[in-house]
Scaffold this motif. Structure first.
Motif, PDB file in Angstrom:
ATOM      1  N   PHE A   1      84.359  87.606 -61.982  1.00 30.45           N
ATOM      2  CA  PHE A   1      85.414  88.362 -61.474  1.00 30.45           C
ATOM      3  C   PHE A   1      86.274  87.732 -60.894  1.00 30.45           C
ATOM      4  O   PHE A   1      88.075  87.745 -61.308  1.00 30.45           O
ATOM      5  N   GLU A   2      86.288  87.060 -59.864  1.00 33.27           N
ATOM      6  CA  GLU A   2      87.348  86.666 -59.172  1.00 33.27           C
ATOM      7  C   GLU A   2      87.807  84.658 -59.526  1.00 33.27           C
ATOM      8  O   GLU A   2      89.281  84.553 -59.182  1.00 33.27           O
ATOM      9  N   ASP A   3      87.240  84.513 -60.403  1.00 29.59           N
ATOM     10  CA  ASP A   3      87.774  83.364 -61.174  1.00 29.59           C
ATOM     11  C   ASP A   3      89.238  83.912 -62.246  1.00 29.59           C
ATOM     12  O   ASP A   3      90.035  83.136 -62.819  1.00 29.59           O
ATOM     13  N   ALA A   4      88.561  85.389 -62.523  1.00 28.73           N
ATOM     14  CA  ALA A   4      89.699  85.497 -63.731  1.00 28.73           C
ATOM     15  C   ALA A   4      91.047  85.868 -62.359  1.00 28.73           C
ATOM     16  O   ALA A   4      92.125  85.796 -63.445  1.00 28.73           O
ATOM     17  N   TRP A   5      90.236  86.633 -61.742  1.00 25.42           N
ATOM     18  CA  TRP A   5      91.499  87.035 -60.552  1.00 25.42           C
ATOM     19  C   TRP A   5      92.494  86.182 -60.841  1.00 25.42           C
ATOM     20  O   TRP A   5      93.291  85.947 -60.284  1.00 25.42           O
ATOM     21  N   ARG A   6      91.982  84.848 -59.979  1.00 23.32           N
ATOM     22  CA  ARG A   6      91.980  83.493 -59.530  1.00 23.32           C
ATOM     23  C   ARG A   6      93.743  82.965 -60.509  1.00 23.32           C
ATOM     24  O   ARG A   6      94.521  82.705 -60.052  1.00 23.32           O
ATOM     25  N   GLU A   7      93.323  82.839 -61.973  1.00 21.94           N
ATOM     26  CA  GLU A   7      94.161  82.307 -62.463  1.00 21.94           C
ATOM     27  C   GLU A   7      94.808  83.077 -63.282  1.00 21.94           C
ATOM     28  O   GLU A   7      95.784  82.346 -63.108  1.00 21.94           O
ATOM     29  N   ALA A   8      94.600  84.822 -63.546  1.00 21.81           N
ATOM     30  CA  ALA A   8      95.307  85.325 -64.034  1.00 21.81           C
ATOM     31  C   ALA A   8      96.377  86.555 -63.429  1.00 21.81           C
ATOM     32  O   ALA A   8      97.421  86.213 -63.451  1.00 21.81           O
ATOM     33  N   GLU A   9      95.764  86.780 -61.884  1.00 23.76           N
ATOM     34  CA  GLU A   9      96.812  87.377 -61.113  1.00 23.76           C
ATOM     35  C   GLU A   9      97.267  86.540 -59.998  1.00 23.76           C
ATOM     36  O   GLU A   9      98.554  86.939 -59.156  1.00 23.76           O
ATOM     37  N   GLN A  10      96.545  84.588 -59.768  1.00 28.40           N
ATOM     38  CA  GLN A  10      97.008  84.384 -58.905  1.00 28.40           C
ATOM     39  C   GLN A  10      96.385  85.323 -57.124  1.00 28.40           C
ATOM     40  O   GLN A  10      97.218  85.308 -56.044  1.00 28.40           O
ATOM     41  N   VAL A  11      95.442  85.607 -57.275  1.00 27.19           N
ATOM     42  CA  VAL A  11      94.822  86.170 -56.165  1.00 27.19           C
ATOM     43  C   VAL A  11      93.587  86.049 -55.792  1.00 27.19           C
ATOM     44  O   VAL A  11      93.427  86.170 -56.704  1.00 27.19           O
ATOM     45  N   CYS A  12      93.726  85.367 -55.033  1.00 28.34           N
ATOM     46  CA  CYS A  12      92.365  84.751 -53.918  1.00 28.34           C
ATOM     47  C   CYS A  12      91.333  86.398 -53.612  1.00 28.34           C
ATOM     48  O   CYS A  12      91.890  86.699 -52.767  1.00 28.34           O
ATOM     49  N   LEU A  13      89.844  86.622 -54.137  1.00 23.15           N
ATOM     50  CA  LEU A  13      89.039  87.239 -53.681  1.00 23.15           C
ATOM     51  C   LEU A  13      88.264  86.642 -53.013  1.00 23.15           C
ATOM     52  O   LEU A  13      87.420  85.609 -53.435  1.00 23.15           O
ATOM     53  N   LEU A  14      88.339  86.648 -51.780  1.00 26.79           N
ATOM     54  CA  LEU A  14      87.195  86.389 -50.951  1.00 26.79           C
ATOM     55  C   LEU A  14      85.967  87.250 -50.271  1.00 26.79           C
ATOM     56  O   LEU A  14      86.080  87.938 -49.522  1.00 26.79           O
ATOM     57  N   ALA A  15      85.112  87.209 -51.563  1.00 21.63           N
ATOM     58  CA  ALA A  15      84.016  87.692 -50.651  1.00 21.63           C
ATOM     59  C   ALA A  15      82.598  87.177 -50.136  1.00 21.63           C
ATOM     60  O   ALA A  15      82.728  86.339 -49.920  1.00 21.63           O
ATOM     61  N   GLU A  16      82.388  88.310 -49.358  1.00 19.50           N
ATOM     62  CA  GLU A  16      81.812  87.475 -47.933  1.00 19.50           C
ATOM     63  C   GLU A  16      80.474  87.675 -49.400  1.00 19.50           C
ATOM     64  O   GLU A  16      80.034  87.788 -49.668  1.00 19.50           O
ATOM     65  N   ARG A  17      79.685  86.711 -48.534  1.00 18.84           N
ATOM     66  CA  ARG A  17      78.868  85.251 -49.631  1.00 18.84           C
ATOM     67  C   ARG A  17      77.311  85.879 -48.473  1.00 18.84           C
ATOM     68  O   ARG A  17      77.162  85.745 -47.595  1.00 18.84           O
TER      69      ARG A  17
END
Length: 127
Positions: free
Chosen positions: A47-63
């Protein structure tokens, strides 16, 4: 929420659903280059990768400590810093809740929760 602690969007779903399900359904409309900070419940690499590519939005979730893709220390700092603001806003909203919320329907319950969020927003704007 904004930097000032004003709620922008919310999604109410059953407690039996995973948190990431709510984010997928909500699909916030963010400008390109935005960063969305989230807690560990929102870890989904695809989901993070898809958002970064499609929407150019970075989802930074705590690990979690056993993460396959850990963040850099500076990223962890930023995530924790901005998550504190979110948790503070949630605490301020729930402080307005009465001891119990009486509602006959799920829609009535959701409406009451929305009114608490609206009340918080008005209080923040007036402060």
């Amino acid at each position: 929420m904004t930097h000032d602690g004003l709620p922008v969007e919310l999604y109410i779903h059953a407690g039996s659903e995973a948190d990431i399900t709510g984010l997928r359904v909500l699909g916030p409309q963010l400008p390109a280059g935005s960063v969305l900070y989230a807690d560990a419940a929102y870890t989904d690499y695809a989901f993070e990768d898809a958002w970064r590519e499609a929407e150019q939005v970075c989802l930074l979730a705590e690990r979690k400590s056993n993460s396959k893709r850990p963040h850099e220390p500076w990223q962890n700092f930023l995530i924790q810093h901005f998550r504190k603001g979110v948790e503070t806003t949630i605490s301020q909203i729930t402080e307005r809740f009465p001891k119990s919320i009486h509602a006959i329907t799920a829609q009535g319950f959701a409406l009451k929760l929305l009114l608490f969020v609206f009340t918080h927003t008005l209080a923040q704007l007036g402060a």
